[in-house]
Design an enzyme around this catalytic site. Structure first.
Site, PDB file in Angstrom:
ATOM      1  N   THR A   1       0.826  -1.212   0.000  1.00  0.00           N
ATOM      2  CA  THR A   1       0.000   0.000   0.000  1.00  0.00           C
ATOM      3  C   THR A   1       0.861   1.264   0.000  1.00  0.00           C
ATOM      4  O   THR A   1       0.699   2.139  -0.854  1.00  0.00           O
ATOM      5  CB  THR A   1      -0.903   0.002   1.257  1.00  0.00           C
TER       6      THR A   1
ATOM      7  N   LYS B   1       3.289   4.665  18.276  1.00  0.00           N
ATOM      8  CA  LYS B   1       3.391   6.040  17.788  1.00  0.00           C
ATOM      9  C   LYS B   1       3.655   7.011  18.935  1.00  0.00           C
ATOM     10  O   LYS B   1       4.440   7.957  18.806  1.00  0.00           O
ATOM     11  CB  LYS B   1       2.111   6.404  17.034  1.00  0.00           C
TER      12      LYS B   1
END
Lengths: 436, 436
Positions: A15, A205
């Site tokens: 992707t 993250k």
């Protein structure tokens, strides 16, 4: 450089890899006008072709290491995901003296300290803007845009899947399980959604954001992580009735005792801008001592949004190659020998406000008991909502508290659970005002 | 450099100058940990002392040019405002081979092309992050963070005073004049508020944003500018009833025929994040072909928020000084010899949707007349709101249209004004969906 082009090798053509290839190709003219140098993909490593990319004009290798070892390649772009082969590949690229760009949050969160040490040693750039919040330039904003500030805290919606689920639960009153099934059908959630819904992806993250904000080493194992799978549509609705939205937030805060690092569902006042970030969108609030509160918003995933960040890193690195200025910005925002050893606090030591939902016998004395326990623990009550629910045996009592040390709240909760009129399962959701 | 410090001269010690001095001093340790080099203010030029700054340890000159001519100074920070002396001072600093940082939007919008040409010639940096949206790193985000993209459009709330006024008008139903008077008392609006409320300040900032987004020369004189002083509380309320908020937006859009540059009150769907940016806060949406829509939010003015951007520029420039890498990022994002001459469109050539409020005689035939005129002009109607207003002679008719060329709308408006049942003054506010 052997010639005036900067030559890129892309490893992984899924992707993000295909998006990166296509953006670099489609916008080559615009990019060269900005960078002052042509940036070209010269080698792609992929186990199979991707019909979304026309790779007929570049070298394609099935052996991924062939890209890493290609003497032509200036910049290796790692987009295969995972942490084993990716780590090996990135370290070998660095050993080969190549600059590296990656979108791999797990790799940076788990192995970043090792990777950055190797990169500093070899004086090459390793960039990872795409690892957090996709196309939103949040790493650049913190590392460079807010570099004048002592960062006080940050709070982010950094997992699109969870945000989509929470948005649907609120807007349509649907259950968690129901929305998750739909998200899986739509491709917003993986077949195994654990990483997204249990907060692990957000914790990767957050680990990265906290390090660039505070100049601390990457410490994924210190992040307190709680997902959204226990939330009910009722809690979402009660929060709304009280003027709050529930979001899965990654929060990093600097307090006198140390640094808080936590991912959990959080009530936020509905008037905060971040409370209105819906669907799969991401947003990060960053609060600095000079600037106050700022917010950065955009698509946190997807082929071209993520590629936008990868390619911006490529352009930045190309500028550094031209100027022979590698490591212009330290990987973790602070010079490698200037990282701080401020401790990460255990969740017990975190102070926050709470939303509590108790299921209690509908008797007058229960509320008095509960408020006495809170009062004895030194916990102030901000609001109480008692929902009369038809002729049921147990009624929900919702309490919002002022900020209190988690340890104290846990002790108070234990005392409440011991009350015979109250069910053992008390829903406890943290609440952050995010106002200063 | 003569020694390992980077030496800063600040010219102007007002709101932003004092903030810059204080942030540099207070966060000196944190800043050095990031930059890898000490950054020190060595010379301040100010007509008078500012009690908010302790300048006892630095050289202070009443003659501002003394800072610009000081051989010790590496970076001159221009914070005096205005465009005459500021221009002279900045050009002299560049001629002296010094890097320049400014927060002066009017200076850059009006004289930026000349200043950047001089800076390119002398190979020095001129940075201006603080000129737009105060502490929000919007220039860096567009120039570097979104450098992979063809930017399609941007739209910003870039004047805090107007946004404060519009927010108060909406939340409290107050009149423009009433809120303006209060804003002046609170210090949010100047004694002469023309620059803020008539869109001139926003037009300065939009000029800069458009240039870094599209790589076009600065063209302030081409910006179509319309302020908020004609808006009524009724229009704000009607817009809300239809699901819209009115904001003063600076809009720059790339269309096949050229570039739109316009500042005007704008209806935005209330579900857009930017519609929920209230009070004095600023926000800019930027839409790129790869990343889609992104948004950047924070304080657009004030001493330390603006200083945050000024000091970030100082740190960036210090890094370039250390690496001997001036002009690493082109001033207007694109290489100076790669700017584009795409024309800016006249407002007549802009296509947008509209909110129209007509005051009409309360007769059945009027609406039919109006819709016939719109239909004959090829203008589609999105929504109609007819407000029955007690026993008044004239009733408001509100119409939302689909996008149409402004020229066509003007022709249709002229025909409507000619109708005897309709007042000459038709309120016309542009509407943007900001969805793709």
């Amino acid at each position: 450089m052997s010639d005036s082009r900067v030559k890129v090798g892309i490893v992984g053509l899924g992707t993000v890899g295909s998006g990166t290839f296509n953006v670099l190709t489609r916008n080559a003219g615009e990019i060269a006008r900005r960078a002052g140098v042509a940036i070209e993909v010269v080698h792609v490593g992929a186990r199979r072709d991707n019909p979304r990319c026309d790779t007929s004009k570049v070298k394609v290798s099935r052996d991924l290491m062939a890209v890493v070892d290609d003497p032509e390649v200036d910049i290796v772009v790692e987009l295969i995901g995972g942490t084993t082969l990716a780590r090996e590949l990135v370290l070998r690229a660095i050993a080969n003296g190549k600059h590296v760009i990656t979108a791999n949050k797990a790799l940076i969160a788990l192995h970043g300290n090792e990777i950055f040490a190797a990169a500093t040693e070899k004086d090459v750039d390793v960039d990872f803007e795409a690892a957090v919040a996709g196309g939103v330039p949040i790493i650049k904003s913190i590392r460079e845009g807010l570099s004048a500030n002592n960062i006080n805290w940050l709070a982010g919606i950094i997992n699109g899947t969870s945000n989509f689920i929470l948005t649907e639960m609120r807007e349509k009153g649907r259950s968690f399980a129901d929305v998750l099934a739909e998200a899986q059908q739509l491709g917003y959630a993986e077949a195994d959604p654990t990483f997204d819904i249990e907060g692990i992806d957000a914790a990767h993250k957050l680990t990265i954001l906290a390090s660039v904000a505070f100049g601390i080493p990457l410490q994924f194992d210190k992040v307190y992580t709680e997902g959204i799978s226990q939330l009910t549509a009722d809690d979402v609705a009660y929060a709304e009735a009280l003027g709050y939205r529930i979001k899965l937030l990654g929060i990093a805060r600097r307090v006198p005792a140390g640094i808080e690092l936590r991912v959990h569902p959080t009530l936020i006042p509905e008037e905060r801008l971040i409370a209105n970030v819906n669907g799969v969108m991401n947003a990060v609030m960053v609060h600095g001592d000079a600037v106050g509160s700022t917010l950065y918003y955009g698509r946190g995933a997807g082929s071209e949004p993520t590629a936008s960040a990868v390619v911006a890193d490529i352009i930045d690195t190309a500028r550094n190659i031209v100027l022979d200025a590698a490591n212009r910005i330290p990987h973790l925002a602070f010079q490698a020998d200037q990282l701080s050893d401020v401790p990460v606090l255990p969740i017990d030591g975190v102070e926050t406000a709470y939303y509590l939902r108790l299921m209690a016998t509908d008797k007058a004395g229960v509320l008095a008991e509960v408020t006495r326990i809170l009062s004895e623990a030194g916990i102030s009550i901000e609001a109480i909502l008692q929902k009369p629910v038809g002729d049921r045996d147990r009624v929900p009592v919702i309490i919002l508290t002022r900020p209190v040390l988690e340890k104290k709240m846990n002790a108070a909760l234990a005392r409440m659970r011991a009350l015979p009129e109250i069910d053992d399962e008390i829903m406890r959701i943290r609440l952050e005002s995010l106002d200063h």
